[in-house]
Design an enzyme around this catalytic site. Structure first.
Site, PDB file in Angstrom:
ATOM      1  N   LYS A 142       5.161  29.609  32.405  1.00 51.62           N
ATOM      2  CA  LYS A 142       6.301  30.351  32.939  1.00 51.62           C
ATOM      3  C   LYS A 142       7.039  31.081  31.820  1.00 51.62           C
ATOM      4  CE  LYS A 142      10.542  29.455  33.664  1.00 51.62           C
ATOM      5  NZ  LYS A 142      11.790  28.774  33.857  1.00 51.62           N
ATOM      6  N   ASP A 160       9.473  30.398  38.897  1.00 46.08           N
ATOM      7  CA  ASP A 160      10.481  29.376  38.649  1.00 46.08           C
ATOM      8  C   ASP A 160      10.859  28.763  39.990  1.00 46.08           C
ATOM      9  OD1 ASP A 160      12.102  31.204  39.906  1.00 46.08           O
ATOM     10  OD2 ASP A 160      13.597  31.318  38.320  1.00 46.08           O
TER      11      ASP A 160
END
Ligand code: SF4
Length: 271
Positions: A142, A160
């Protein structure tokens, strides 16, 4: 009597036909277009001036708000502007500076560790490849995608908590694992859309489609959303749930881009 009841049940409970893959893809692309109209100014909500600052800010953003990170990083970057500086930092001093972001001991280990790796393995420059970025301590997929998409212009989908929640509400995927969610969404959109799509979805999650109380009654994409009604549907009550610039409040960035329609965030201690 029994027969009539059974007949009535059969005629009134006919399930809706499941949405085809093609219809879902069309609906998903429409949602993206609508969000682009609502948030033409969507951007990363972390303040940064170079790839190193974005990398550090993204590591700090775990388990806290971007606002809190933005209020913390000016002093940190003034003290340690480069990976070399941060690699040589006194851990106690770094802990003190980043304490407001929480988990400051683990985050300090990551910051000093990743700075040391950048200094020793990458000539002091943040690498611009996913495979290299994920070798840095504290840097997962991420974080790597955030840095690639926003500091290097490499298209990336950042899954997220907001992104995952919204795309499941929209039935773009039913999977929980972030890497699988990323793959499912990547299959719906062309690469050129990935980075901005990520910002738009996260913007919508932070402002309208909240985790516990989504503001369905004030949501511009309600007609395209299969989860409409999961939150407040009364328009007046829903309006009160809107956050940041949509709710008439400051944003998260201390230095927002020029087209941002809201106020800048207050510096640390001024909230
Ligand atoms: S209609 Fe409700 S659940 Fe759907 S995107 Fe809007 S706020 Fe979220």
């Amino acid at each position: 009597m029994k027969t009539t009841k059974a007949k009535m049940t059969r005629t009134t409970t006919k399930p809706a036909a499941p949405e085809s893959r093609l219809a879902m893809v069309r609906r998903a692309r429409r949602i993206n277009r609508e969000l682009a109209e609502v948030y033409p100014y969507a951007h990363p909500e972390l303040d940064f001036r170079n790839p190193f600052e974005l990398l550090v800010a993204t590591v700090l953003s775990a388990q806290t708000t971007d606002l809190r990170v933005n209020q913390t990083t000016p002093a940190l970057f003034a003290a340690y502007p480069t990976p070399e500086d941060m690699a040589a930092a006194d851990p106690e001093r770094v802990e003190e500076l980043i304490r407001p972001t929480g988990f400051f001991r683990a985050k300090t280990r990551s910051l000093i560790g990743l700075s040391t790796a950048i200094r020793d393995n990458f000539g002091g420059e943040v690498p611009g490849r996913l495979d290299d970025l994920v070798t840095l301590p504290g840097v997962g997929r991420k974080t790597a995608n955030v840095v690639l998409g926003n500091a290097f212009g490499v298209p990336g989908i950042t899954v997220d908590t907001h992104f995952g929640r919204l795309v499941r509400r929209w039935k773009w995927t039913d999977r929980e694992d972030p890497e699988k969610v990323e793959a499912d969404v990547a299959a719906i959109f062309p690469k050129s859309e990935w980075t901005m799509l990520s910002h738009r979805v996260v913007f919508h999650g932070r402002r309208v489609c909240h985790s516990r109380k989504p503001a369905c009654g004030a949501c511009p994409i309600a007609p395209l959303c299969p989860s409409y009604g999961e939150g407040e549907t009364d328009p007046e009550k829903a309006k009160k749930l809107l956050k940041y610039e949509l709710g008439g409040y400051p944003g998260q960035r201390l230095s927002p881009p020029p087209d941002y329609p809201g106020e800048p965030a207050p510096p640390l201690g001024a909230e």
